[in-house]
Design a protein around this motif. Structure first.
Motif, PDB file in Angstrom:
ATOM      1  N   ILE A 216       0.846  -1.205   0.000  1.00 38.61           N
ATOM      2  CA  ILE A 216       0.000   0.000   0.000  1.00 38.61           C
ATOM      3  C   ILE A 216       0.878   1.251   0.000  1.00 38.61           C
ATOM      4  N   GLN A 217       1.953   1.214   0.818  1.00 39.24           N
ATOM      5  CA  GLN A 217       2.846   2.367   0.919  1.00 39.24           C
ATOM      6  C   GLN A 217       3.493   2.684  -0.434  1.00 39.24           C
ATOM      7  N   ARG A 218       3.933   1.646  -1.149  1.00 39.00           N
ATOM      8  CA  ARG A 218       4.571   1.855  -2.449  1.00 39.00           C
ATOM      9  C   ARG A 218       3.558   2.287  -3.498  1.00 39.00           C
ATOM     10  N   PHE A 219       2.398   1.641  -3.528  1.00 37.19           N
ATOM     11  CA  PHE A 219       1.374   1.975  -4.523  1.00 37.19           C
ATOM     12  C   PHE A 219       0.913   3.423  -4.350  1.00 37.19           C
ATOM     13  N   THR A 220       0.592   3.802  -3.101  1.00 38.62           N
ATOM     14  CA  THR A 220       0.121   5.171  -2.856  1.00 38.62           C
ATOM     15  C   THR A 220       1.207   6.189  -3.181  1.00 38.62           C
ATOM     16  N   SER A 221       2.485   5.827  -2.934  1.00 36.19           N
ATOM     17  CA  SER A 221       3.555   6.786  -3.215  1.00 36.19           C
ATOM     18  C   SER A 221       3.652   7.069  -4.720  1.00 36.19           C
ATOM     19  N   VAL A 222       3.427   6.037  -5.540  1.00 33.18           N
ATOM     20  CA  VAL A 222       3.480   6.234  -6.997  1.00 33.18           C
ATOM     21  C   VAL A 222       2.316   7.115  -7.459  1.00 33.18           C
ATOM     22  N   VAL A 223       1.115   6.876  -6.898  1.00 23.21           N
ATOM     23  CA  VAL A 223      -0.050   7.707  -7.234  1.00 23.21           C
ATOM     24  C   VAL A 223       0.230   9.165  -6.881  1.00 23.21           C
ATOM     25  N   MET A 224       0.753   9.393  -5.666  1.00 24.02           N
ATOM     26  CA  MET A 224       1.007  10.763  -5.208  1.00 24.02           C
ATOM     27  C   MET A 224       2.130  11.419  -5.993  1.00 24.02           C
TER      28      MET A 224
ATOM     29  N   CYS B 250       2.130  16.356 -11.941  1.00 23.62           N
ATOM     30  CA  CYS B 250       1.098  17.059 -12.719  1.00 23.62           C
ATOM     31  C   CYS B 250       0.835  18.454 -12.158  1.00 23.62           C
ATOM     32  N   VAL B 251       0.625  18.509 -10.832  1.00 20.94           N
ATOM     33  CA  VAL B 251       0.286  19.781 -10.198  1.00 20.94           C
ATOM     34  C   VAL B 251       1.484  20.738 -10.236  1.00 20.94           C
ATOM     35  N   ALA B 252       2.688  20.200  -9.967  1.00 22.38           N
ATOM     36  CA  ALA B 252       3.891  21.038  -9.990  1.00 22.38           C
ATOM     37  C   ALA B 252       4.100  21.621 -11.389  1.00 22.38           C
ATOM     38  N   CYS B 253       3.869  20.790 -12.420  1.00 27.16           N
ATOM     39  CA  CYS B 253       3.977  21.245 -13.809  1.00 27.16           C
ATOM     40  C   CYS B 253       3.026  22.409 -14.068  1.00 27.16           C
ATOM     41  N   PHE B 254       1.794  22.250 -13.587  1.00 27.15           N
ATOM     42  CA  PHE B 254       0.780  23.296 -13.776  1.00 27.15           C
ATOM     43  C   PHE B 254       1.242  24.623 -13.161  1.00 27.15           C
ATOM     44  N   PHE B 255       1.753  24.569 -11.929  1.00 28.83           N
ATOM     45  CA  PHE B 255       2.146  25.800 -11.239  1.00 28.83           C
ATOM     46  C   PHE B 255       3.419  26.408 -11.821  1.00 28.83           C
ATOM     47  N   VAL B 256       4.364  25.534 -12.229  1.00 31.60           N
ATOM     48  CA  VAL B 256       5.644  26.047 -12.738  1.00 31.60           C
ATOM     49  C   VAL B 256       5.491  26.559 -14.169  1.00 31.60           C
ATOM     50  N   CYS B 257       4.681  25.845 -14.988  1.00 34.67           N
ATOM     51  CA  CYS B 257       4.566  26.208 -16.401  1.00 34.67           C
ATOM     52  C   CYS B 257       3.706  27.442 -16.644  1.00 34.67           C
ATOM     53  N   ASN B 258       2.772  27.719 -15.698  1.00 30.75           N
ATOM     54  CA  ASN B 258       1.895  28.874 -15.886  1.00 30.75           C
ATOM     55  C   ASN B 258       2.310  30.007 -14.958  1.00 30.75           C
TER      56      ASN B 258
ATOM     57  N   ALA C 242     -10.440  26.003 -14.059  1.00 35.72           N
ATOM     58  CA  ALA C 242     -10.587  25.155 -15.249  1.00 35.72           C
ATOM     59  C   ALA C 242      -9.735  23.897 -15.113  1.00 35.72           C
ATOM     60  N   TYR C 243      -8.535  24.075 -14.541  1.00 32.46           N
ATOM     61  CA  TYR C 243      -7.628  22.934 -14.410  1.00 32.46           C
ATOM     62  C   TYR C 243      -8.111  21.956 -13.345  1.00 32.46           C
ATOM     63  N   PHE C 244      -8.409  22.482 -12.145  1.00 29.24           N
ATOM     64  CA  PHE C 244      -8.686  21.577 -11.016  1.00 29.24           C
ATOM     65  C   PHE C 244     -10.126  21.063 -10.985  1.00 29.24           C
ATOM     66  N   SER C 245     -11.069  21.766 -11.604  1.00 26.92           N
ATOM     67  CA  SER C 245     -12.454  21.299 -11.496  1.00 26.92           C
ATOM     68  C   SER C 245     -12.878  20.443 -12.690  1.00 26.92           C
ATOM     69  N   SER C 246     -11.942  20.170 -13.613  1.00 25.06           N
ATOM     70  CA  SER C 246     -12.278  19.228 -14.678  1.00 25.06           C
ATOM     71  C   SER C 246     -12.469  17.847 -14.059  1.00 25.06           C
ATOM     72  N   THR C 247     -13.339  17.039 -14.672  1.00 19.22           N
ATOM     73  CA  THR C 247     -13.651  15.733 -14.076  1.00 19.22           C
ATOM     74  C   THR C 247     -12.418  14.828 -13.928  1.00 19.22           C
ATOM     75  N   PRO C 248     -11.559  14.705 -14.961  1.00 21.30           N
ATOM     76  CA  PRO C 248     -10.376  13.849 -14.780  1.00 21.30           C
ATOM     77  C   PRO C 248      -9.496  14.310 -13.611  1.00 21.30           C
ATOM     78  N   MET C 249      -9.309  15.644 -13.500  1.00 21.19           N
ATOM     79  CA  MET C 249      -8.447  16.157 -12.427  1.00 21.19           C
ATOM     80  C   MET C 249      -9.100  15.976 -11.058  1.00 21.19           C
ATOM     81  N   THR C 250     -10.430  16.112 -10.989  1.00 21.06           N
ATOM     82  CA  THR C 250     -11.114  15.895  -9.709  1.00 21.06           C
ATOM     83  C   THR C 250     -10.958  14.440  -9.267  1.00 21.06           C
ATOM     84  N   ILE C 251     -11.060  13.514 -10.223  1.00 20.80           N
ATOM     85  CA  ILE C 251     -10.869  12.098  -9.908  1.00 20.80           C
ATOM     86  C   ILE C 251      -9.425  11.849  -9.458  1.00 20.80           C
ATOM     87  N   PHE C 252      -8.467  12.467 -10.176  1.00 18.33           N
ATOM     88  CA  PHE C 252      -7.047  12.313  -9.836  1.00 18.33           C
ATOM     89  C   PHE C 252      -6.772  12.892  -8.444  1.00 18.33           C
TER      90      PHE C 252
END
Lengths: 155, 121
Positions: free
Chosen positions: B18-26, B32-40, B50-60
């Motif tokens: 669980i520790q390894r699986f969750t670490s990969v997800v996070m 993704c989030v760091a890219c969003f903040f650094v690139c914009n 628009a970025y965070f309330s899209s359905t794929p991002m909400t699920i992520f």
């Protein structure tokens, strides 16, 4: 848990101090539970592998605490345009908020870098004493660089 | 002796997985989030929303939230059962450990519900 096994192995391989006992004994039901255990950080000499291990733990606890700030900021930023602008001004205008944010981000970055080292170790790299020491040293250097970069980015 | 009963998974191997699986997800979420903040540069509310309330991002985001709860539970359990023990703290060890475990599980529950409210409320 694996980190502590590594420390035990590292300390023994280095022969830096006589083995006082098995640190991992209480985790296993298969072994006797009354073995002597040494987890006293003030008496354990810390080679670089052990230092990164304990800092990995400390940073993990720090991220747990700092998560409150992250969730709060996210809550404020997504609630409405007014609160988004307010929180943006709060971060950009206040030195204390930036320091707090940088502290949490630093703990998170450190924990991530050490975690990636763990994942790489799980793939079989950096498992010997020498390569483990090298991996820890590299991870520490990478962590310092990304934390400084995050500081530059926040300011 | 510290028993496994307060832990997240049923045994060490399941905790490790669980520790390894969750670490990969996070890790994926963080990148993704760091890219969003650094690139914009100079992100506006419209862009952020628009970025965070899209359905794929909400699920992520929900996946990352669930992952961090499990990951923190296992990590803090390991810390509490290493240091807050009768061996390290004397007779108060068990009480301290249970108080600490109650505290972090309560905080994690609050994080979980608070996070879900933000993401789906």
């Amino acid at each position: 848990m694996t980190a502590w096994i590594r420390i035990t192995i590292t300390c023994r391989q280095l022969n830096e101090r006589p083995a006082i006992g098995h640190q991992i004994s209480h985790k296993s039901k298969a072994v006797k539970d009354n073995r002597p255990v040494n987890l006293d950080l003030t008496t354990i000499r810390l080679p670089v592998t052990a230092l990164t291990s304990i800092l990995h733990r400390v940073s993990g606890v720090a991220v747990f605490v700092g998560l409150a700030l992250i969730i709060y900021l996210f809550d404020q930023a997504s609630a409405s345009e007014d609160s988004f602008i307010a929180i943006k001004e709060c971060i950009e205008g206040s030195f204390l908020t930036r320091i707090a944010l940088w502290t949490v981000v630093s703990a998170l970055l450190f924990h991530i870098v050490m975690g990636v080292k763990h994942l790489i170790a799980d793939l079989g790299f950096g498992e010997t004493l020498e390569s483990g020491k090298r991996a820890s040293t590299i991870a520490l250097a990478v962590a310092v660089v990304v934390i400084l970069l995050a500081g530059v980015w926040i300011w | 002796m510290v028993t496994q009963v307060t832990n997240f998974g049923r045994n060490g191997v399941s905790n490790w997985l669980i520790q390894r699986f969750t670490s990969v997800v996070m890790l994926a979420y963080f990148l993704c989030v760091a890219c969003f903040f650094v690139c914009n540069d100079n992100i506006s509310y419209e862009l952020f929303n628009a970025y965070f309330s899209s359905t794929p991002m909400t699920i992520f985001s929900t996946a990352a939230l669930l992952a961090i709860i499990a990951h923190a539970w296992i990590g803090l359990w390991a810390v509490s059962t290493d240091y807050l023990t009768t061996r390290m703290m004397g007779n108060k060890g068990t009480v301290l450990r249970l108080l600490f475990q109650t505290a972090y599980s309560s905080v994690l529950f609050i994080y979980l519900v608070w996070g879900l409210k933000i993401l789906w409320g």
